[in-house]
Write a protein that holds these residues in place. Sequence first.
Motif, PDB file in Angstrom:
ATOM      1  N   LEU A  64       0.676  -1.129  -0.084  1.00  0.00           N
ATOM      2  CA  LEU A  64      -0.036  -0.077  -0.047  1.00  0.00           C
ATOM      3  C   LEU A  64       0.765   1.250   0.027  1.00  0.00           C
ATOM      4  O   LEU A  64       0.667   2.185  -0.807  1.00  0.00           O
ATOM      5  CB  LEU A  64      -0.965  -0.132   1.154  1.00  0.00           C
ATOM      6  CG  LEU A  64      -1.920   1.128   1.626  1.00  0.00           C
ATOM      7  CD1 LEU A  64      -2.679   1.343   0.180  1.00  0.00           C
ATOM      8  CD2 LEU A  64      -2.521   1.073   2.728  1.00  0.00           C
TER       9      LEU A  64
ATOM     10  N   TRP B  65       2.421   1.592  -3.436  1.00  0.00           N
ATOM     11  CA  TRP B  65       1.443   2.185  -4.600  1.00  0.00           C
ATOM     12  C   TRP B  65       1.120   3.566  -4.119  1.00  0.00           C
ATOM     13  O   TRP B  65       0.818   4.314  -5.128  1.00  0.00           O
ATOM     14  CB  TRP B  65       0.094   1.293  -4.379  1.00  0.00           C
ATOM     15  CG  TRP B  65      -0.877   1.498  -5.422  1.00  0.00           C
ATOM     16  CD1 TRP B  65      -0.861   1.380  -6.748  1.00  0.00           C
ATOM     17  CD2 TRP B  65      -1.947   2.359  -5.100  1.00  0.00           C
ATOM     18  NE1 TRP B  65      -2.061   1.818  -7.480  1.00  0.00           N
ATOM     19  CE2 TRP B  65      -2.803   2.343  -6.219  1.00  0.00           C
ATOM     20  CE3 TRP B  65      -2.511   3.097  -3.916  1.00  0.00           C
ATOM     21  CZ2 TRP B  65      -3.876   3.371  -6.489  1.00  0.00           C
ATOM     22  CZ3 TRP B  65      -3.573   3.880  -4.045  1.00  0.00           C
ATOM     23  CH2 TRP B  65      -4.224   3.710  -5.428  1.00  0.00           C
ATOM     24  N   ARG B  66       0.895   4.188  -3.176  1.00  0.00           N
ATOM     25  CA  ARG B  66       0.678   5.457  -2.823  1.00  0.00           C
ATOM     26  C   ARG B  66       1.844   6.341  -3.267  1.00  0.00           C
ATOM     27  O   ARG B  66       1.446   7.626  -3.683  1.00  0.00           O
ATOM     28  CB  ARG B  66       0.152   5.550  -1.429  1.00  0.00           C
ATOM     29  CG  ARG B  66      -0.945   4.935  -0.945  1.00  0.00           C
ATOM     30  CD  ARG B  66      -1.502   5.325   0.609  1.00  0.00           C
ATOM     31  NE  ARG B  66      -1.563   6.690   0.429  1.00  0.00           N
ATOM     32  CZ  ARG B  66      -2.077   7.509   1.690  1.00  0.00           C
ATOM     33  NH1 ARG B  66      -2.256   6.588   2.745  1.00  0.00           N
ATOM     34  NH2 ARG B  66      -2.145   8.698   1.948  1.00  0.00           N
ATOM     35  N   ARG B  67       2.833   6.017  -3.021  1.00  0.00           N
ATOM     36  CA  ARG B  67       3.975   6.799  -3.512  1.00  0.00           C
ATOM     37  C   ARG B  67       4.225   7.040  -4.936  1.00  0.00           C
ATOM     38  O   ARG B  67       4.775   7.954  -5.446  1.00  0.00           O
ATOM     39  CB  ARG B  67       5.416   6.089  -2.641  1.00  0.00           C
ATOM     40  CG  ARG B  67       5.600   6.365  -1.290  1.00  0.00           C
ATOM     41  CD  ARG B  67       6.846   5.898  -0.788  1.00  0.00           C
ATOM     42  NE  ARG B  67       6.928   6.317   0.355  1.00  0.00           N
ATOM     43  CZ  ARG B  67       7.999   5.685   1.275  1.00  0.00           C
ATOM     44  NH1 ARG B  67       9.067   4.981   0.641  1.00  0.00           N
ATOM     45  NH2 ARG B  67       7.969   6.132   2.626  1.00  0.00           N
TER      46      ARG B  67
ATOM     47  N   GLN C 150       1.690   6.821  -7.001  1.00  0.00           N
ATOM     48  CA  GLN C 150       0.604   7.783  -7.436  1.00  0.00           C
ATOM     49  C   GLN C 150       0.966   9.169  -7.128  1.00  0.00           C
ATOM     50  O   GLN C 150       0.326  10.137  -7.917  1.00  0.00           O
ATOM     51  CB  GLN C 150      -0.709   7.724  -6.784  1.00  0.00           C
ATOM     52  CG  GLN C 150      -0.802   5.960  -6.902  1.00  0.00           C
ATOM     53  CD  GLN C 150      -1.458   5.813  -8.498  1.00  0.00           C
ATOM     54  OE1 GLN C 150      -2.113   6.555  -8.997  1.00  0.00           O
ATOM     55  NE2 GLN C 150      -1.140   4.628  -8.673  1.00  0.00           N
ATOM     56  N   ARG C 151       1.977   9.755  -6.558  1.00  0.00           N
ATOM     57  CA  ARG C 151       2.079  10.968  -6.512  1.00  0.00           C
ATOM     58  C   ARG C 151       2.930  11.631  -7.849  1.00  0.00           C
ATOM     59  O   ARG C 151       3.807  10.829  -8.490  1.00  0.00           O
ATOM     60  CB  ARG C 151       3.216  11.236  -5.133  1.00  0.00           C
ATOM     61  CG  ARG C 151       2.453  10.900  -3.902  1.00  0.00           C
ATOM     62  CD  ARG C 151       3.607  10.921  -2.788  1.00  0.00           C
ATOM     63  NE  ARG C 151       3.068  10.661  -1.676  1.00  0.00           N
ATOM     64  CZ  ARG C 151       3.698  10.678  -0.295  1.00  0.00           C
ATOM     65  NH1 ARG C 151       4.981  11.296  -0.473  1.00  0.00           N
ATOM     66  NH2 ARG C 151       2.850  10.644   0.771  1.00  0.00           N
TER      67      ARG C 151
END
Length: 462
Positions: A454, A457-459, A461-462
């Motif tokens: 998680l 994945w969030r990194r 999306q930046r």
Amino acid sequence: MRVTRKTHWQIRLQNLFFTVLFLAIVGLIAALSIRYNYQADWTASGRNTLSEASQALLKQLEGPVTIISFAQGPSAKQQISQLIERYQRYKPDLELEYINPETAPDQVRKLGVASDTEIVIKKDGRQEKLQDLSEEGLTNALNRVARSAGTLIVFLEGHGERGPQGRANFDLGNFSHHLQTKGFQIQSLNLSTQPQLPEDTQVLVIASPQVDLLPGEVTLIQRYVNHGGHLLWLTEPGPLHGLDPLVEELGIKILAGTIIDPSAQLLMGRGNTAFALVPEYGDHPVSERLTSATLFPQAAALEATKKSKWQPQPILSTLSRTWLETSRLDGDIEFNQGEDAVGPFTIGFALSREHPSSQQEEAREEQNKSGSTTQRIAIISDGDFLSNAYLGTGANLDLGLSLINWLAHEDRFITIPARTRPDTSLQLSSMASWIIGLGFLLVLPVILLGTGLLIWWRRRQR
């Protein structure tokens, strides 16, 4: 916020002030930790904390106490240090010293230490040895070394008795020296020149008289016993030298003959025949702490009669293979079937009774002095076991000291309840074991892996 030169200096001053304040707090905490000590025992039974009985004794114990240990191994030293540190929390002037037996053999012999597992407690010129390294053993040793001062032990003399200050093999000089190191006062008394016992006599010792006592002397001893006095009587095989009324009053019968123990004969050598070996003991305060055998040269056999107001309890008994030899002890001694009695035999009795009711003032003073209404007498059918020649054999010395402590009512042991350890083991059901196993082997790794994915994945999306 716009950073100017002024705000920049303010931020630097704030950081500097925070650093100084943080270092000051750390230094203050360090100083307080040196001066003050706080420890908490979170065990279920409080097994790392002294009991209330031990704490109360330490609060009443005045003056410094020195504990000497002869342990050399790291594990043994650690065990002793951990126990002593619990006592030092409540008594800071309790010191622990270590002595190397190899570099100080003279000091070891002077203290009478037999093994490196023993410790010696010293206070005000008195000392007590201890082998039972536990809270109960150490607390009771401190209790004895603190309370035995001023107790007067009177030895009867004038009839060929074993001298308390004599140095001959027959005498009791070494035993008296050990009593004095424990705070007992030793005094000799000849009833023919001083027909009265000292008022503060705690224990009267009759140590194997060799000539008959005068009838008046026997009367004085009986009066002392009838008024509640405590007595240690060391008899020998043969005549009682005028003390027959006393033994009849106590309800004890001394059988004719000398006890022969074949096992003791093998241990002591071919030329020694009349020895009695006592390797096991009954449940009595005198003998319950003895850990090795005691040896009695030329002992007689004792029997308790029913004609007595005393409560006799055997404390020393020989093995079943012993016999009572009634013939002369010369040449080859053999057991004669049908003539010699077969053991086991009792060679030591502890007698007790409630303090005799008397309206005389000295009887009431005796009760107040002893702190108990129980009168005690011990009769041992051999006095050689305490003599200079045999005192160091087996547990003879420990037995003698236990007898005096019991007679002088110095056996007021403090009972420390056993500390159970319910928090050292964990009992789980099968279902709980499966849940914990699956949690650590499957659930927890999945959670960690999912959390990592998680975050990754969030990194992205930046």
